[in-house]
Scaffold this active site. Structure first.
Site, PDB file in Angstrom:
ATOM      1  N   LYS A 159     -14.341  61.567 -10.625  1.00 23.07           N
ATOM      2  CA  LYS A 159     -15.477  62.365 -11.083  1.00 23.07           C
ATOM      3  C   LYS A 159     -16.757  61.928 -10.380  1.00 23.07           C
ATOM      4  O   LYS A 159     -17.276  60.840 -10.615  1.00 23.07           O
ATOM      5  CB  LYS A 159     -15.683  62.215 -12.593  1.00 23.07           C
ATOM      6  N   SER A 213     -24.622  53.089 -14.854  1.00 25.44           N
ATOM      7  CA  SER A 213     -25.579  52.288 -15.625  1.00 25.44           C
ATOM      8  C   SER A 213     -24.859  51.373 -16.623  1.00 25.44           C
ATOM      9  O   SER A 213     -23.760  51.693 -17.088  1.00 25.44           O
ATOM     10  CB  SER A 213     -26.526  53.213 -16.383  1.00 25.44           C
ATOM     11  N   VAL A 216     -24.087  53.282 -20.038  1.00 23.41           N
ATOM     12  CA  VAL A 216     -22.877  54.132 -20.091  1.00 23.41           C
ATOM     13  C   VAL A 216     -21.629  53.260 -19.939  1.00 23.41           C
ATOM     14  O   VAL A 216     -20.622  53.474 -20.618  1.00 23.41           O
ATOM     15  CB  VAL A 216     -22.934  55.247 -19.017  1.00 23.41           C
ATOM     16  N   GLU A 234     -18.741  48.454 -12.593  1.00 19.63           N
ATOM     17  CA  GLU A 234     -19.788  48.048 -11.630  1.00 19.63           C
ATOM     18  C   GLU A 234     -21.086  48.636 -12.149  1.00 19.63           C
ATOM     19  O   GLU A 234     -21.278  49.851 -12.090  1.00 19.63           O
ATOM     20  CB  GLU A 234     -19.485  48.607 -10.234  1.00 19.63           C
ATOM     21  N   CYS A 268     -27.844  49.413  -6.516  1.00 25.09           N
ATOM     22  CA  CYS A 268     -27.563  48.436  -7.570  1.00 25.09           C
ATOM     23  C   CYS A 268     -27.857  47.017  -7.099  1.00 25.09           C
ATOM     24  O   CYS A 268     -28.118  46.137  -7.894  1.00 25.09           O
ATOM     25  CB  CYS A 268     -26.110  48.574  -8.018  1.00 25.09           C
TER      26      CYS A 268
END
Ligand code: NAD
Length: 458
Positions: A159, A213, A216, A234, A268
């Site tokens: 996704k 994030s 989530v 991650e 990140c």
């Protein structure tokens, strides 16, 4: 601004705000059908001979390679990545596929000495693997998941983020053109709360590989607990770039902008906290100013551009909230005005280490500079956030480099450099930056279970 119609997501160019196209926003029944196709395809894929699976992955890598310019162009248009970076990302998908194409014939178990027989272990594929990808590096992060997952004998449902589905959808087509059987790699566009959430709840999805994030990620981990579903996470970061007084301070200042403003800070691994030893703090800031104003911000299609736009108007507003009217702005670079989600590289100093700008992931081109006293103080400040993804340290003292590298609680760290990612070395986070490792030799284990078999010789 045009709203999404049911069943469709509008995809935009973040440098201009213009609509590029629409893509399907799949419904839960459509996702279920795809997961069932993946589960069916798994039965055949897991028994493909290792050499044949390897050959198919090499063909897939070659198809990506032949479409580098097209894939890079999609990432420039859809994610606002500068063209040089976007070409690197398409090449990274190819390289990761080639690297793991060498795995099927080599991912061997062990023979362990036991009395009365033989004990052997096998790496068994898990089944259907769900991969959920953020908008920050849409195709590279997808590849870090699907390449080892497929090599280990799993099938994949992938996704992409709602904002950036185009490169992943094209990669899904290239997989079929390269000869991967139907259902082995499916790219399912749509909402996180529908498509991504179904990966969490559908019992046929045996493993979730999530990049995004921390917020989530936490809810995905909790959801996976229901079925004891395996997870790799991650997540976010607030990495430190530590500059000691004994470093090549000129070089550290010249490189610092590229450790945080790459991909407009939507990385990140962004070193968004610079910790500079107090005795060189003022000199470092004076050297940093021209380096920051030298960052070329603008049209991401141009070869010379170093930084493009932010991904969306909503994200621009979030980033801007970290730089209110009374923010301690030391200096800023420049950016285009007019349409598009532009934000100039911004340096905040002095900033209290407990301030929101020094603690939270901004995910934009904003860096704080904080002084420290000595080695212990540097380590204390570096570790003083819930995150632990990446980081850098600059020193000429090799003993200090080793001590501090071991003491900073992160998954990856670089000395006198800002590099974080090589496809053949492990990558991942400590603390609330994640669980598990991607890339390198370790990633295959995350997509397999070890089976132990004893054969009696009596
Ligand atoms: P996000 O968490 O909002 O979304 C990530 C993905 O999860 C998207 O595909 C989204 O649609 C999906 N999603 C959202 N809600 C979901 C739900 N309830 N169930 C299942 N899926 C859901 O993150 P983002 O804004 O796309 O990306 C930015 C974040 O990603 C930053 O925090 C950044 O640090 C992190 N990131 C981490 C790494 C890493 O390797 N550690 C790499 C890149 C980005």
């Amino acid at each position: 601004m045009q709203k999404n119609e049911p069943g469709l997501t509008v995809v935009r160019n973040p440098a201009t705000g213009e609509e590029i196209t629409t893509v399907p926003a799949l419904s839960e029944p459509e996702v279920d059908a795809a997961i069932e196709r993946a589960a069916g395809a798994f039965e055949a894929w897991k028994v493909v001979a290792p050499g044949d699976r390897a050959r198919l992955l090499r063909r897939f890598a070659a198809a990506v390679d032949a479409h580098t310019e097209e894939l890079a162009g999609l990432e420039v248009a859809n994610a606002g990545h500068v063209i040089g970076n976007a070409r690197w990302e398409a090449g990274n998908v190819r390289d990761v596929l080639e690297y793991y194409a060498a795995a099927p014939e080599r991912h061997s178990g062990r023979q362990i000495p036991v009395p009365g027989g033989v004990d052997i272990t096998f790496y068994e594929p898990l089944g259907v693997v769900g991969i959920i990808v953020p908008w920050s590096f849409p195709m590279a992060i997808a590849g870090w998941g699907f390449a080892p997952a497929l090599a280990a004998g799993n099938t994949v449902v992938l996704k992409p983020a709602e904002l950036t589905p185009l490169s992943a959808l094209r990669i899904g087509e290239l997989a079929l053109e390269a000869g991967l059987p139907e259902g082995v790699l499916q790219v399912l566009s749509g909402k996180g709360s529908v498509v991504g959430q179904r990966f969490v709840t559908h019992p046929a999805v045996r493993k979730l590989c999530f990049t995004g994030s921390t917020e989530v990620g936490r809810s995905i981990m909790a959801g996976c607990a229901d079925q004891v579903k395996r997870v790799t996470l991650e997540l976010g970061g607030k990495s430190a770039n530590i500059v000691f007084a004994d470093a090549d301070v000129e070089l550290a200042a010249a490189r610092a902008p590229y450790g945080v403003f790459d991909n407009a800070g939507q990385d990140c691994c962004a070193r968004s906290r610079i910790l500079a030893q107090r005795s060189v703090y003022e000199r470092f800031l004076a050297l940093l100013e021209p380096a920051v104003s030298g960052v070329v911000v603008g049209d991401p299609t141009q070869e010379a551009t170093e930084m493009g736009p932010l991904i969306s108007p909503a994200h621009l507003a979030t980033v801007a909230s970290f730089v209110p009217e009374d923010a301690p702005v030391a200096f800023r670079g420049s950016c285009p005005s007019g349409p598009g989600n532009w934000f100039a590289p911004t340096v905040l100093a002095p900033v209290d280490p407990k301030h929101r700008a020094a603690q939270e992931e901004i995910f934009g081109p904003v860096v704080v500079v904080i002084p420290f006293e000595d080695e212990a103080d540097a380590v204390r400040l570096a570790n003083d956030t819930p995150y632990g993804l990446s980081g850098s340290l600059w020193t000429r003292d090799i003993g200090r480099a080793l001590r501090v590298a071991r003491a900073v609680e992160t998954g990856t760290l670089s000395v006198n450099s800002h590099s974080s990612v090589r496809y053949w070395t492990p990558f991942g986070g400590a603390k609330q930056s994640g669980i598990g490792r991607e890339l390198g030799p370790d990633a295959l284990d995350a997509f397999s279970d070890v089976k132990n078999v004893f054969i009696s010789s009596d």
